[in-house]
Design a protein around this motif. Structure first.
Motif, mmCIF file in Angstrom:
data_model
loop_
_atom_site.group_PDB
_atom_site.id
_atom_site.type_symbol
_atom_site.label_atom_id
_atom_site.label_comp_id
_atom_site.label_asym_id
_atom_site.label_seq_id
_atom_site.Cartn_x
_atom_site.Cartn_y
_atom_site.Cartn_z
ATOM 1 N N SER A 40 0.837 -1.202 0.000
ATOM 2 C CA SER A 40 0.000 0.000 0.000
ATOM 3 C C SER A 40 0.875 1.256 0.000
ATOM 4 O O SER A 40 2.024 1.230 0.406
ATOM 5 C CB SER A 40 -0.885 0.003 1.247
ATOM 6 O OG SER A 40 -1.627 1.204 1.319
ATOM 7 N N THR A 41 0.317 2.353 -0.447
ATOM 8 C CA THR A 41 1.015 3.640 -0.390
ATOM 9 C C THR A 41 0.473 4.507 0.737
ATOM 10 O O THR A 41 0.892 5.636 0.900
ATOM 11 C CB THR A 41 0.881 4.398 -1.727
ATOM 12 O OG1 THR A 41 -0.503 4.577 -2.010
ATOM 13 C CG2 THR A 41 1.558 3.648 -2.861
ATOM 14 N N THR A 42 -0.459 3.954 1.505
ATOM 15 C CA THR A 42 -1.073 4.681 2.615
ATOM 16 C C THR A 42 -0.742 3.974 3.918
ATOM 17 O O THR A 42 -0.930 2.755 4.031
ATOM 18 C CB THR A 42 -2.610 4.715 2.434
ATOM 19 O OG1 THR A 42 -2.910 5.272 1.161
ATOM 20 C CG2 THR A 42 -3.264 5.537 3.519
ATOM 21 N N PRO A 43 -0.257 4.715 4.928
ATOM 22 C CA PRO A 43 0.014 4.094 6.229
ATOM 23 C C PRO A 43 -1.245 3.423 6.787
ATOM 24 O O PRO A 43 -2.320 4.028 6.804
ATOM 25 C CB PRO A 43 0.452 5.266 7.103
ATOM 26 C CG PRO A 43 0.979 6.278 6.135
ATOM 27 C CD PRO A 43 0.111 6.128 4.919
ATOM 28 N N PRO A 44 -1.131 2.176 7.261
ATOM 29 C CA PRO A 44 -2.311 1.431 7.705
ATOM 30 C C PRO A 44 -2.827 1.808 9.096
ATOM 31 O O PRO A 44 -3.954 1.495 9.434
ATOM 32 C CB PRO A 44 -1.832 -0.021 7.698
ATOM 33 C CG PRO A 44 -0.363 0.077 7.928
ATOM 34 C CD PRO A 44 0.065 1.350 7.242
ATOM 35 N N ASN A 45 -1.992 2.477 9.912
ATOM 36 C CA ASN A 45 -2.427 2.809 11.272
ATOM 37 C C ASN A 45 -1.680 4.059 11.761
ATOM 38 O O ASN A 45 -0.828 4.607 11.063
ATOM 39 C CB ASN A 45 -2.216 1.628 12.223
ATOM 40 C CG ASN A 45 -0.776 1.154 12.233
ATOM 41 O OD1 ASN A 45 0.161 1.949 12.228
ATOM 42 N ND2 ASN A 45 -0.593 -0.159 12.245
ATOM 43 N N GLU A 46 -1.992 4.485 12.960
ATOM 44 C CA GLU A 46 -1.402 5.714 13.509
ATOM 45 C C GLU A 46 0.115 5.598 13.669
ATOM 46 O O GLU A 46 0.848 6.537 13.362
ATOM 47 C CB GLU A 46 -2.051 6.068 14.859
ATOM 48 C CG GLU A 46 -1.584 7.395 15.423
ATOM 49 C CD GLU A 46 -1.824 8.593 14.502
ATOM 50 O OE1 GLU A 46 -1.000 9.529 14.529
ATOM 51 O OE2 GLU A 46 -2.818 8.602 13.751
ATOM 52 N N GLU A 47 0.596 4.467 14.162
ATOM 53 C CA GLU A 47 2.048 4.290 14.320
ATOM 54 C C GLU A 47 2.755 4.415 12.973
ATOM 55 O O GLU A 47 3.780 5.075 12.855
ATOM 56 C CB GLU A 47 2.358 2.933 14.951
ATOM 57 C CG GLU A 47 3.859 2.729 15.154
ATOM 58 C CD GLU A 47 4.203 1.352 15.713
ATOM 59 O OE1 GLU A 47 5.311 1.233 16.257
ATOM 60 O OE2 GLU A 47 3.391 0.412 15.587
ATOM 61 N N SER A 48 2.185 3.814 11.942
ATOM 62 C CA SER A 48 2.762 3.896 10.603
ATOM 63 C C SER A 48 2.758 5.342 10.105
ATOM 64 O O SER A 48 3.732 5.813 9.516
ATOM 65 C CB SER A 48 1.998 2.994 9.633
ATOM 66 O OG SER A 48 2.545 3.086 8.338
ATOM 67 N N ARG A 49 1.673 6.073 10.350
ATOM 68 C CA ARG A 49 1.608 7.483 9.940
ATOM 69 C C ARG A 49 2.694 8.312 10.625
ATOM 70 O O ARG A 49 3.319 9.163 10.019
ATOM 71 C CB ARG A 49 0.230 8.069 10.238
ATOM 72 C CG ARG A 49 -0.808 7.774 9.171
ATOM 73 C CD ARG A 49 -2.100 8.539 9.395
ATOM 74 N NE ARG A 49 -2.892 8.032 10.514
ATOM 75 C CZ ARG A 49 -3.621 6.922 10.483
ATOM 76 N NH1 ARG A 49 -3.664 6.193 9.386
ATOM 77 N NH2 ARG A 49 -4.309 6.532 11.535
ATOM 78 N N GLN A 50 2.936 8.044 11.907
ATOM 79 C CA GLN A 50 3.957 8.795 12.655
ATOM 80 C C GLN A 50 5.372 8.477 12.191
ATOM 81 O O GLN A 50 6.235 9.348 12.196
ATOM 82 C CB GLN A 50 3.825 8.513 14.154
ATOM 83 C CG GLN A 50 2.599 9.117 14.768
ATOM 84 C CD GLN A 50 2.431 8.728 16.225
ATOM 85 O OE1 GLN A 50 3.213 7.972 16.780
ATOM 86 N NE2 GLN A 50 1.389 9.262 16.851
ATOM 87 N N GLN A 51 5.627 7.240 11.779
ATOM 88 C CA GLN A 51 6.964 6.823 11.359
ATOM 89 C C GLN A 51 7.237 7.097 9.877
ATOM 90 O O GLN A 51 8.381 7.079 9.446
ATOM 91 C CB GLN A 51 7.170 5.328 11.637
ATOM 92 C CG GLN A 51 7.120 4.961 13.095
ATOM 93 C CD GLN A 51 8.279 5.559 13.875
ATOM 94 O OE1 GLN A 51 9.390 5.667 13.388
ATOM 95 N NE2 GLN A 51 7.998 5.970 15.096
ATOM 96 N N SER A 52 6.208 7.334 9.106
ATOM 97 C CA SER A 52 6.359 7.604 7.676
ATOM 98 C C SER A 52 6.753 9.068 7.473
ATOM 99 O O SER A 52 6.569 9.895 8.363
ATOM 100 C CB SER A 52 5.047 7.315 6.935
ATOM 101 O OG SER A 52 4.717 5.952 7.034
ATOM 102 N N GLY A 53 7.283 9.380 6.310
ATOM 103 C CA GLY A 53 7.632 10.766 6.024
ATOM 104 C C GLY A 53 8.329 10.907 4.690
ATOM 105 O O GLY A 53 8.537 9.931 3.966
#
Length: 141
Positions: free
Chosen positions: A119-132
């Motif tokens: 996927s190109t979208t973070p699956p959860n909050e932790e993934s969103r915080q670690q992505s960039g």
């Protein structure tokens, strides 16, 4: 006979130079970036360059090129990887290789979608915080 020997020697050199498991053996000028940073790169027309980011797929890192740059300023060649060790989880460096073209400025964005899988979208909050993203402002003079 001498011509055949010279031709065979040149062919052997060409074949030997293509090894190593990498599509590109010349990374050119290496410009290092990181998640959350913006880096400037000043280049000459016709100069090969690579945008480098630390990577570790074993923990979920997955860098990709968000969009190709202005093709008048730089053209994408390939994505290459260099391992930092033999052990599991050793990490690596990912290089996005380009050629500079004509004078101008373009922005190149690399995205690390942490633990996103295909996927190109973070699956959860932790993934969103670690992505960039790592942003590179490329100017060709």
């Amino acid at each position: 006979m001498i011509r055949r020997t010279a031709a065979a020697a040149m062919l052997a050199l060409l074949v030997a130079g293509c090894g190593g498991g990498s599509a590109v053996s010349d990374l050119g000028t290496v410009v290092k970036g990181a998640k959350g940073s913006t880096v400037r790169a000043e280049l000459r027309p016709g100069q090969r360059f690579s945008l480098a980011v630390a990577d570790n797929p074993s923990v979920g890192d997955n860098w990709d090129l968000v969009a190709v740059p202005d093709p008048k300023v730089a053209s994408f060649i390939s994505e290459e990887h260099e391992s930092k060790g033999e052990g599991v989880g050793a990490g690596r460096t990912t290089y996005f290789v380009f050629n500079s073209k004509r004078p101008g400025t373009t922005e190149i964005r690399l995205r690390n979608c942490w633990r996103c899988g295909q996927s190109t979208t973070p699956p959860n909050e932790e993934s969103r915080q670690q992505s960039g993203e790592a942003v590179f402002s490329v100017t060709v003079h």
